[in-house]
Design a protein around this motif. Structure first.
Motif, PDB file in Angstrom:
ATOM      1  N   SER A   1     -58.681 -38.744  -0.949  1.00  0.00           N
ATOM      2  CA  SER A   1     -57.291 -39.185  -0.849  1.00  0.00           C
ATOM      3  C   SER A   1     -56.343 -38.004  -0.733  1.00  0.00           C
ATOM      4  O   SER A   1     -55.371 -38.030   0.030  1.00  0.00           O
ATOM      5  N   ALA A   2     -56.611 -36.945  -1.495  1.00  0.00           N
ATOM      6  CA  ALA A   2     -55.754 -35.761  -1.423  1.00  0.00           C
ATOM      7  C   ALA A   2     -55.821 -35.112  -0.044  1.00  0.00           C
ATOM      8  O   ALA A   2     -54.797 -34.693   0.510  1.00  0.00           O
ATOM      9  N   ALA A   3     -57.028 -35.050   0.531  1.00  0.00           N
ATOM     10  CA  ALA A   3     -57.163 -34.489   1.879  1.00  0.00           C
ATOM     11  C   ALA A   3     -56.453 -35.365   2.901  1.00  0.00           C
ATOM     12  O   ALA A   3     -55.849 -34.859   3.863  1.00  0.00           O
ATOM     13  N   ALA A   4     -56.488 -36.675   2.695  1.00  0.00           N
ATOM     14  CA  ALA A   4     -55.809 -37.580   3.619  1.00  0.00           C
ATOM     15  C   ALA A   4     -54.296 -37.413   3.563  1.00  0.00           C
ATOM     16  O   ALA A   4     -53.595 -37.693   4.540  1.00  0.00           O
ATOM     17  N   MET A   5     -53.789 -36.935   2.413  1.00  0.00           N
ATOM     18  CA  MET A   5     -52.360 -36.686   2.278  1.00  0.00           C
ATOM     19  C   MET A   5     -51.961 -35.306   2.789  1.00  0.00           C
ATOM     20  O   MET A   5     -50.825 -34.866   2.609  1.00  0.00           O
ATOM     21  N   GLY A   6     -52.904 -34.589   3.406  1.00  0.00           N
ATOM     22  CA  GLY A   6     -52.586 -33.306   4.028  1.00  0.00           C
ATOM     23  C   GLY A   6     -52.822 -32.099   3.156  1.00  0.00           C
ATOM     24  O   GLY A   6     -52.405 -30.995   3.514  1.00  0.00           O
ATOM     25  N   LYS A   7     -53.499 -32.241   2.007  1.00  0.00           N
ATOM     26  CA  LYS A   7     -53.761 -31.110   1.131  1.00  0.00           C
ATOM     27  C   LYS A   7     -55.038 -30.403   1.560  1.00  0.00           C
ATOM     28  O   LYS A   7     -56.055 -31.056   1.842  1.00  0.00           O
ATOM     29  N   ASN A   8     -54.972 -29.088   1.583  1.00  0.00           N
ATOM     30  CA  ASN A   8     -56.143 -28.272   1.914  1.00  0.00           C
ATOM     31  C   ASN A   8     -56.990 -28.126   0.654  1.00  0.00           C
ATOM     32  O   ASN A   8     -56.746 -27.238  -0.171  1.00  0.00           O
ATOM     33  N   VAL A   9     -57.976 -28.988   0.476  1.00  0.00           N
ATOM     34  CA  VAL A   9     -58.745 -29.057  -0.758  1.00  0.00           C
ATOM     35  C   VAL A   9     -59.512 -27.761  -1.003  1.00  0.00           C
ATOM     36  O   VAL A   9     -59.510 -27.208  -2.117  1.00  0.00           O
ATOM     37  N   THR A  10     -60.178 -27.238   0.027  1.00  0.00           N
ATOM     38  CA  THR A  10     -60.974 -26.029  -0.152  1.00  0.00           C
ATOM     39  C   THR A  10     -60.100 -24.843  -0.545  1.00  0.00           C
ATOM     40  O   THR A  10     -60.459 -24.049  -1.420  1.00  0.00           O
ATOM     41  N   LYS A  11     -58.940 -24.725   0.068  1.00  0.00           N
ATOM     42  CA  LYS A  11     -58.036 -23.623  -0.248  1.00  0.00           C
ATOM     43  C   LYS A  11     -57.543 -23.723  -1.683  1.00  0.00           C
ATOM     44  O   LYS A  11     -57.470 -22.710  -2.403  1.00  0.00           O
ATOM     45  N   ARG A  12     -57.206 -24.926  -2.121  1.00  0.00           N
ATOM     46  CA  ARG A  12     -56.731 -25.106  -3.501  1.00  0.00           C
ATOM     47  C   ARG A  12     -57.855 -24.870  -4.499  1.00  0.00           C
ATOM     48  O   ARG A  12     -57.631 -24.325  -5.588  1.00  0.00           O
ATOM     49  N   HIS A  13     -59.060 -25.275  -4.159  1.00  0.00           N
ATOM     50  CA  HIS A  13     -60.200 -24.994  -5.027  1.00  0.00           C
ATOM     51  C   HIS A  13     -60.404 -23.491  -5.178  1.00  0.00           C
ATOM     52  O   HIS A  13     -60.681 -22.994  -6.279  1.00  0.00           O
ATOM     53  N   LEU A  14     -60.291 -22.773  -4.074  1.00  0.00           N
ATOM     54  CA  LEU A  14     -60.430 -21.314  -4.134  1.00  0.00           C
ATOM     55  C   LEU A  14     -59.338 -20.716  -5.013  1.00  0.00           C
ATOM     56  O   LEU A  14     -59.593 -19.798  -5.809  1.00  0.00           O
ATOM     57  N   GLN A  15     -58.149 -21.230  -4.896  1.00  0.00           N
ATOM     58  CA  GLN A  15     -57.021 -20.745  -5.686  1.00  0.00           C
ATOM     59  C   GLN A  15     -57.290 -20.893  -7.181  1.00  0.00           C
ATOM     60  O   GLN A  15     -57.146 -19.938  -7.962  1.00  0.00           O
ATOM     61  N   VAL A  16     -57.683 -22.078  -7.593  1.00  0.00           N
ATOM     62  CA  VAL A  16     -57.881 -22.323  -9.021  1.00  0.00           C
ATOM     63  C   VAL A  16     -59.154 -21.646  -9.519  1.00  0.00           C
ATOM     64  O   VAL A  16     -59.239 -21.239 -10.690  1.00  0.00           O
ATOM     65  N   PHE A  17     -60.141 -21.481  -8.654  1.00  0.00           N
ATOM     66  CA  PHE A  17     -61.363 -20.763  -9.030  1.00  0.00           C
ATOM     67  C   PHE A  17     -61.043 -19.298  -9.335  1.00  0.00           C
ATOM     68  O   PHE A  17     -61.560 -18.725 -10.303  1.00  0.00           O
ATOM     69  N   ILE A  18     -60.179 -18.695  -8.547  1.00  0.00           N
ATOM     70  CA  ILE A  18     -59.779 -17.304  -8.771  1.00  0.00           C
ATOM     71  C   ILE A  18     -58.983 -17.180 -10.065  1.00  0.00           C
ATOM     72  O   ILE A  18     -59.212 -16.262 -10.872  1.00  0.00           O
ATOM     73  N   LEU A  19     -58.051 -18.104 -10.304  1.00  0.00           N
ATOM     74  CA  LEU A  19     -57.230 -18.034 -11.510  1.00  0.00           C
ATOM     75  C   LEU A  19     -58.075 -18.165 -12.781  1.00  0.00           C
ATOM     76  O   LEU A  19     -57.924 -17.381 -13.724  1.00  0.00           O
ATOM     77  N   GLY A  20     -58.963 -19.151 -12.806  1.00  0.00           N
ATOM     78  CA  GLY A  20     -59.803 -19.327 -13.985  1.00  0.00           C
ATOM     79  C   GLY A  20     -60.723 -18.145 -14.224  1.00  0.00           C
ATOM     80  O   GLY A  20     -60.922 -17.705 -15.368  1.00  0.00           O
ATOM     81  N   SER A  21     -61.291 -17.589 -13.151  1.00  0.00           N
ATOM     82  CA  SER A  21     -62.184 -16.436 -13.293  1.00  0.00           C
ATOM     83  C   SER A  21     -61.424 -15.218 -13.781  1.00  0.00           C
ATOM     84  O   SER A  21     -61.959 -14.407 -14.555  1.00  0.00           O
ATOM     85  N   ALA A  22     -60.181 -15.052 -13.341  1.00  0.00           N
ATOM     86  CA  ALA A  22     -59.368 -13.929 -13.805  1.00  0.00           C
ATOM     87  C   ALA A  22     -59.132 -14.010 -15.313  1.00  0.00           C
ATOM     88  O   ALA A  22     -59.192 -12.991 -16.019  1.00  0.00           O
ATOM     89  N   VAL A  23     -58.879 -15.209 -15.823  1.00  0.00           N
ATOM     90  CA  VAL A  23     -58.686 -15.379 -17.265  1.00  0.00           C
ATOM     91  C   VAL A  23     -59.964 -15.013 -18.025  1.00  0.00           C
ATOM     92  O   VAL A  23     -59.927 -14.326 -19.055  1.00  0.00           O
ATOM     93  N   VAL A  24     -61.115 -15.441 -17.501  1.00  0.00           N
ATOM     94  CA  VAL A  24     -62.393 -15.089 -18.136  1.00  0.00           C
ATOM     95  C   VAL A  24     -62.607 -13.570 -18.089  1.00  0.00           C
ATOM     96  O   VAL A  24     -63.099 -12.966 -19.048  1.00  0.00           O
ATOM     97  N   GLY A  25     -62.231 -12.926 -16.971  1.00  0.00           N
ATOM     98  CA  GLY A  25     -62.370 -11.478 -16.870  1.00  0.00           C
ATOM     99  C   GLY A  25     -61.514 -10.751 -17.890  1.00  0.00           C
ATOM    100  O   GLY A  25     -61.946  -9.741 -18.467  1.00  0.00           O
ATOM    101  N   ILE A  26     -60.305 -11.238 -18.121  1.00  0.00           N
ATOM    102  CA  ILE A  26     -59.454 -10.634 -19.146  1.00  0.00           C
ATOM    103  C   ILE A  26     -60.110 -10.746 -20.523  1.00  0.00           C
ATOM    104  O   ILE A  26     -60.142  -9.791 -21.303  1.00  0.00           O
ATOM    105  N   ALA A  27     -60.651 -11.921 -20.833  1.00  0.00           N
ATOM    106  CA  ALA A  27     -61.331 -12.112 -22.119  1.00  0.00           C
ATOM    107  C   ALA A  27     -62.547 -11.201 -22.235  1.00  0.00           C
ATOM    108  O   ALA A  27     -62.818 -10.644 -23.312  1.00  0.00           O
ATOM    109  N   GLY A  28     -63.303 -11.027 -21.132  1.00  0.00           N
ATOM    110  CA  GLY A  28     -64.457 -10.125 -21.170  1.00  0.00           C
ATOM    111  C   GLY A  28     -64.050  -8.692 -21.430  1.00  0.00           C
ATOM    112  O   GLY A  28     -64.741  -7.957 -22.167  1.00  0.00           O
TER     113      GLY A  28
END
Length: 432
Positions: free
Chosen positions: A297-324
């Motif tokens: 449904s989100a893709a049908a509304m014009g959202k780039n799902v893969t790009k947003r997944h990459l965005q949030v994947f980078i943000l979460g990994s950065a937080v884990v890197g700070i904790a490490g």
């Protein structure tokens, strides 16, 4: 809100009781590790709770954060740099340039056998060029005093500066991994990220020129403004203060150091929570939850799902890197062998599940509670098992049960997880 405050108060009471009945040094040590675990849980919650990304490579990003501390704060090994430091940098540059050239050729040429052959030729030529420059340089660096050095060292800066660098290093790795893996289905993504994390750990263990591999990096400098215990004990004013209040100066110095670390970790945790809450309640956060709930449904509304997944994947990994990075700077050493999936991946997942995925405060509660349980069982396990088997006669069975008490932490985690999934399947503080 009352229930949530009661849960946090109950977890806080656990730390207070640990200090009262065991020792405040132990309670603060567990608190500091639990705060770091809570930050890791926040990183996983950003990926899973916001976007539904099942990342099982958390230990790899935590290890990259630890590596950042070595690269930033360890003293440079001048002899290693003189031996072949520029050669290693040149080899790494040639390897990256070869990959970039292969990608350029693949994107520029028309589809067909010619594109495949030319791309393969570029990769093979680049590989041999990379190894021809990189291998002799590594041999030269690792040959210098391998018992105590054999590496290039770092920049000699304060470890506190390495915390954001650890986040950047983990984010860069997440970008590369995400470009490859985020098109996979969730179960395949989990397998891929776990495998890539194992590759990261294997590289850290085997590349001695980077961080001495399994020989470990020790005696990393203390993060600013945390003092050294010896410096406090040599201060006449501190000794007088500790004596006046009835404290042993050695114990008091250790408690002060742990309190300073706890304050620094708490500031970082609150800053990440504040940023996460603002992001979650913004249009971006609502979009991410919509993608999580229904990608089609989100893709049908014009959202780039893969790009947003990459965005949030980078943000979460950065937080884990700070904790490490925080974890390594607190320990004062980098030990690649201690990074294992149980402690640095699946235990963090238990924290998120128990606390409540999709809600930042739930992830924090799970990090503090499970962090306390995981560490306190190590010290209470032998006592509890000793009481259970007190009626048995002395013999190999009793000795085996007492010696195996450390495995009670696994039993405890399993029981807690089952109870939460049975009576509160959305976590102790579920998403609103």
């Amino acid at each position: 809100m009352t229930r949530n405050l009661a849960l946090f108060a109950g977890v806080g009471l656990l730390f207070v009781l640990t200090g009262m009945f065991q020792s405040w040094n132990l309670a603060l040590s567990i608190l500091n590790l639990s705060l770091i675990s809570a930050i890791m849980a926040l990183g996983v919650n950003i990926q899973w709770g916001y976007a539904g990304l099942f990342n099982t490579g958390i230990m790899g990003f935590a290890a990259l954060g630890g590596l950042a501390v070595v690269l930033v704060s360890a003293k440079p090994v001048v002899e290693g740099w003189d031996a072949a430091g520029p050669g290693i940098l040149l080899g790494l540059f040639l390897g990256a340039a070869s990959i970039a050239a292969a990608i350029f050729v693949w994107n520029r040429m028309a589809k067909g056998r010619a594109r495949t052959l030319v791309t393969l030729a570029v990769i093979v030529a680049g590989f041999f060029l990379f190894r021809g420059v990189f291998d002799p340089a590594v041999t030269a660096v690792e040959a210098f005093n391998p018992a105590t050095a054999g590496n290039l060292g770092g920049l000699g800066l304060n470890p506190t500066l390495a915390w954001p660098v650890g986040g950047l290093l983990a984010a860069a790795a997440a970008w590369a991994i995400g470009r490859i893996s985020l098109g996979l289905r969730s179960d395949y993504l989990a397998i891929a990220t776990l495998g890539i994390a194992e590759i990261i750990i294997a590289v850290m263990k085997n590349e001695d020129w980077l961080a001495r591999g399994v020989k470990n990096i020790i005696d990393l400098p203390r993060a600013w403004p945390v003092p050294y215990e010896v410096e406090l004990q040599q201060s006449a004013g501190f000794v007088d203060w500790a004596t006046r209040w009835g404290f042993d100066p050695q114990t008091a110095s250790s408690i002060i150091v742990k309190l300073v670390y706890a304050g620094m970790f708490l500031v970082v945790l609150l800053a990440i929570i504040w940023l996460s809450e603002r992001a979650l309640n913004s249009p971006w956060g609502r979009m991410m939850r919509a993608i999580r709930d229904n990608e089609v449904s989100a893709a049908a509304m014009g959202k780039n799902v893969t790009k947003r997944h990459l965005q949030v994947f980078i943000l979460g990994s950065a937080v884990v890197g700070i904790a490490g990075a925080m974890y390594t700077s607190m320990n004062g050493q980098l030990t690649p062998g201690e990074y294992n999936p149980l402690r640095f991946t699946f235990l963090v997942w238990v924290m998120v599940i128990v606390g409540g995925s999709g809600y930042n405060w739930g992830a924090v509660l799970g990090g503090l509670l499970i962090g306390w349980l995981w560490l306190i069982v190590e010290s209470l396990g032998p006592l509890v098992m000793g009481g259970i088997v007190a009626g048995l006669s002395e013999g190999p069975l009793k000795a085996h049960l007492v010696d195996s008490a450390q495995h009670m932490r696994l039993l405890t985690m399993g029981v807690v997880l089952l109870l939460v999934l049975r009576f509160s399947p959305r976590g102790l503080i579920p998403e609103k």
